[in-house]
Design a protein around this motif. Structure first.
Motif, PDB file in Angstrom:
ATOM      1  N   ARG A 109      -5.332  -3.333   2.614  1.00 16.81           N
ATOM      2  CA  ARG A 109      -5.071  -4.625   3.403  1.00 16.81           C
ATOM      3  C   ARG A 109      -4.644  -5.606   2.515  1.00 16.81           C
ATOM      4  NH1 ARG A 109      -8.454  -5.313   8.893  1.00 16.81           N
ATOM      5  NH2 ARG A 109      -6.534  -6.628   9.335  1.00 16.81           N
ATOM      6  N   GLY A 124      -0.537  -5.893   6.426  1.00 17.64           N
ATOM      7  CA  GLY A 124      -1.955  -6.078   5.845  1.00 17.64           C
ATOM      8  C   GLY A 124      -3.140  -6.731   6.908  1.00 17.64           C
ATOM      9  N   TRP A 145      -5.090   0.623  10.296  1.00 17.21           N
ATOM     10  CA  TRP A 145      -6.031   1.000   9.222  1.00 17.21           C
ATOM     11  C   TRP A 145      -7.444   1.444   9.665  1.00 17.21           C
ATOM     12  CZ3 TRP A 145      -4.403   0.076   4.364  1.00 17.21           C
ATOM     13  CH2 TRP A 145      -3.274  -0.515   4.123  1.00 17.21           C
TER      14      TRP A 145
END
Length: 240
Positions: A17, A221, A227
């Motif tokens: 990230r 990000g 993620w």
């Protein structure tokens, strides 16, 4: 005996990230053209050949490309391990964009930014020193892979019922508009055999596209969903 386990390199999804956000920042450093020597003189291209600003862009562009590759690699390996379909497409497209950007930056020629398709087209038709068809093709491919990545990310977030999908979709729409504009204007420039100066309008479109690329990387990000690891069937299905 001292514990040496903590001395080993340990990659974390947070590194990915950070790499994506850092790449967005570095890709945005072209805005310094208004204060750096040799930057403000360019209207169409993002930097005059041999100018200090051109050399600066060379370094920042390579750095940003490497950061993109790192972010994509960590997304693939440390993000949702059982990711399928659209998120995989997004990660792989991001990786391809990073590789293409890095490869383009290493080619000889006057063009400093891989997504500066107009510069590549103009250099090619005018027979600029070091200009090759490969640079123009890689530039187009870089624009396309970036667009595919952000669109795939938007679809993935929509399939996952992530409220952030709308934000990502807006980023995808902005990048699509600017990418099409860049490719169309560069095509017109190429087919006109480079006659005339690309001028301010094309220069503004090129810079607008770079803004959307930076926004895409920033979005990749800061949005947490891509993620997250898949711990159960529900999360795995949502990641598809």
């Amino acid at each position: 005996m001292p514990d040496t386990s903590t001395a080993s390199l340990h990659w974390d999804y947070r590194d990915g990230r950070v790499a994506a956000v850092a790449a967005a920042v570095v890709y945005s450093l072209w805005v310094l053209e208004v204060v750096l020597p040799g930057g403000g003189a360019a209207q169409g291209a993002l930097a005059e050949p041999g100018s200090p600003f051109g050399e600066f862009l060379d370094s920042t562009h390579r750095t940003a490309s490497i950061l993109v590759i790192v972010a994509a690699a960590l997304g693939l390996s440390l993000g949702t391990r059982r990711t399928r379909r659209w998120l995989l497409v997004s990660w792989w497209s991001m990786a391809a964009f990073g590789v293409l950007s890095l490869a383009t930056s290493l080619l000889p020629g006057a063009c400093r930014v891989s997504t500066d398709v107009a510069c590549a087209a103009e250099s090619l038709v005018e027979g600029g020193q070091g200009a090759t068809l490969a640079q123009a093709l890689l530039s187009v491919a870089a624009v396309v892979t970036a667009l595919v990545s952000v669109i795939a990310l938007a679809v993935n977030r929509w399939n996952a019922d992530d409220p952030a999908w709308l934000f990502v979709a807006v980023m995808a729409a902005l990048q699509a508009v600017s990418a099409v504009a860049v490719l169309v204007l560069a095509g017109i420039l190429y087919w006109s055999s480079g006659d005339g100066d690309p001028g301010v309008p094309l220069g503004l479109v090129q810079r607008a596209h770079l803004v959307t690329v930076a926004l895409w990387l920033l979005t990749a990000g800061i949005v947490p969903g891509p993620w997250k690891r898949a711990h159960d069937g529900q999360e795995t299905a949502a990641a598809r």
